[in-house]
Design an enzyme around this catalytic site. Structure first.
Site, short mmCIF file in Angstrom:
data_model
loop_
_atom_site.label_atom_id
_atom_site.label_comp_id
_atom_site.label_asym_id
_atom_site.label_seq_id
_atom_site.Cartn_x
_atom_site.Cartn_y
_atom_site.Cartn_z
CD GLU A 228 24.04 18.77 -51.33
OE1 GLU A 228 23.97 18.53 -52.56
OE2 GLU A 228 23.06 18.79 -50.58
CB CYS A 262 20.94 16.45 -53.61
SG CYS A 262 21.16 16.31 -51.83
#
Length: 454
Positions: A228, A262
């Site tokens: 990720e 993020c």
């Protein structure tokens, strides 16, 4: 090498830890593997009992853990308490659902009986970032441990106390010794851990640069990975959007965790018809956010986690201004102790600027004017990242249509992008691969075993 915990609100050194030797690290991994040989044989009921206990420990110590995060990386303490509660939620979620998610699946075949079983694979290494010091670890650990795996954590070196607190949760909850351990090592020792035969898989949350390095080493060792790797999420505002709602949510979407997320919205792509109205309301909302001491419950935007990260962010802003962008709000570090960068809005953002192409990991918003929905979609996909995105419109059918064409792992219509234990989480393009959370996440690190009986 010393591992240092530094308060980003003041710049003061809080605590120093001695980095482990290679020998100690290997010895701990041996202990974790030995624990796995027993843990893999436990029942789902026993694992669930302990995971429920971990949720209780988290909730009982929420104030303490939120304070640790505030001191180590500057997370506003109110957000920190919410993060701890989310960790407890993911523990409860997998305690309640893991057995069902991993139930054997019957398959028709030429044998008398056949089925697919989901077996634990061993010890999983988690290489984790500092921005959500507890959540990003628990969203890996809860499913991994409930699947019968063990875990070792290499946390970011600026949050060592948070890393130890996570290990403490599992100890207090009564998990067997060495089912989960924190490795007190720096990034230079990660390769050796990946090479260790007891490590069967690796999960990483972080930058695409870190992801490439860890994925390359893991590939060399033929070990499964989940990556990720951040994003530059588009926030698309169409002509029929509720502008008041969109602007209010936009300020939260950009500045959650002081902009260090993020899945924070980063590129605000607004059709020309409502551009001026949205920008005025967005600027007002961003300007009203409270900047200050992360230990103060009123604070909405704390410091950036490290001085180098703050200066890197400012370098991206400066480079964008040099290429023609303009500042509508903020635009420079605050002149006070600590690593504070104010909520900032850049306008006249065009291709070729860092503000258009790069991930800005801080409270800086790029506002991009487009003529219509089709141009908005083109700009949204004009990025190497593909983690999340949102579409704002009163026409839900149109919103769903556009969402289906956004190149991202998650797209929200009329809502802030967020992670949820019930929904798969992950990205495409250089935002990574694999999924966390949901039933998809727990199946990433298992042996999907075929059993055929003649």
């Amino acid at each position: 090498m010393a591992i240092e915990s530094i308060n980003p609100a003041t710049g003061d050194l809080l605590e120093t830890f001695e980095e482990w030797t290679a020998e100690k690290t290997a010895a701990v991994i041996d202990e974790v593997d030995a624990a796995w040989q027993r843990w893999r044989l436990t029942t789902f009921a026993e694992r669930a009992r302990l995971m429920k206990a971990a949720a209780v420990v988290l909730r009982q110590n929420a104030a303490e853990y939120a304070r640790i995060m505030a001191l180590e990386m500057g997370k506003p303490i109110t957000e920190g308490k919410g993060e701890v509660e989310k960790c407890a939620w993911v523990c409860d979620y997998y305690a309640d659902n893991a057995e069902n998610f991993l139930a054997p699946e019957k398959v028709e075949s030429d044998g008398s009986r056949a089925y697919v079983a989901f077996r634990p694979i061993g010890t999983v290494l988690a290489v984790m970032p500092w921005n959500f010091p507890l959540w990003q670890v628990f969203r890996f650990a809860a499913p991994a441990l409930m699947a019968g795996n063990t875990g070792v954590l290499k946390h970011s070196s600026n949050v060592p106390r948070s890393a130890l607190a996570i290990e403490e949760v599992f100890i207090k909850a009564g998990f067997p010794a060495n089912v989960f351990r924190t490795l007190m090592i720096g990034s230079s020792k990660v390769d050796a851990v990946i090479e260790n035969d007891h490590i069967k898989a690796i999960t990483l949350t972080g930058s695409d640069i870190a992801g490439r390095k860890v994925a390359a080493k893991s590939g060399q060792m033929l070990k499964k990975t989940v990556m990720e790797l951040g994003g530059s999420d588009p926030f698309i505002v169409l002509a029929d959007a509720d502008i008041d709602q969109a602007a209010a949510v936009a300020s939260r979407a950009r500045c959650i965790n002081s902009g260090q997320s993020c899945i924070a919205a980063k590129r605000f792509i607004v059709v020309d018809e409502v551009y001026d109205s949205f920008l005025a309301k967005f600027k007002a909302a961003m300007g009203n956010l409270v900047i200050g001491d992360p230990l103060d419950p009123k604070t909405q935007v704390g410091p950036q986690a490290r001085e180098d990260l703050m200066m890197e962010l400012h370098g991206q802003v400066t480079a964008s201004l040099e290429k023609g962008a303009k500042v509508a709000l903020g635009g420079a570090p605050l002149k006070q102790p600590g690593y504070f960068y104010p909520p900032t809005i850049l306008i006249d953002v065009k291709p070729g600027m860092p503000a258009y192409h790069e991930e800005f990991f801080g409270p800086v918003a790029s506002v991009i004017r487009v003529k219509d929905a089709q141009e908005a979609l083109k700009v949204a996909n004009d990025t190497p990242f593909g983690l999340g995105g949102s579409v704002w419109t009163r026409d839900v059918a149109q919103g769903e249509s556009i969402a289906g064409q956004v190149e991202a792992g998650a797209v929200f219509v009329n809502g802030i992008v967020k992670s949820d234990p019930r929904l798969p989480f992950g990205g495409v393009k250089i935002s990574g691969y694999g999924r966390e959370l949901s039933h998809y996440g727990i199946k990433e690190f298992v042996n999907i075993q075929t059993v055929w009986i003649g």
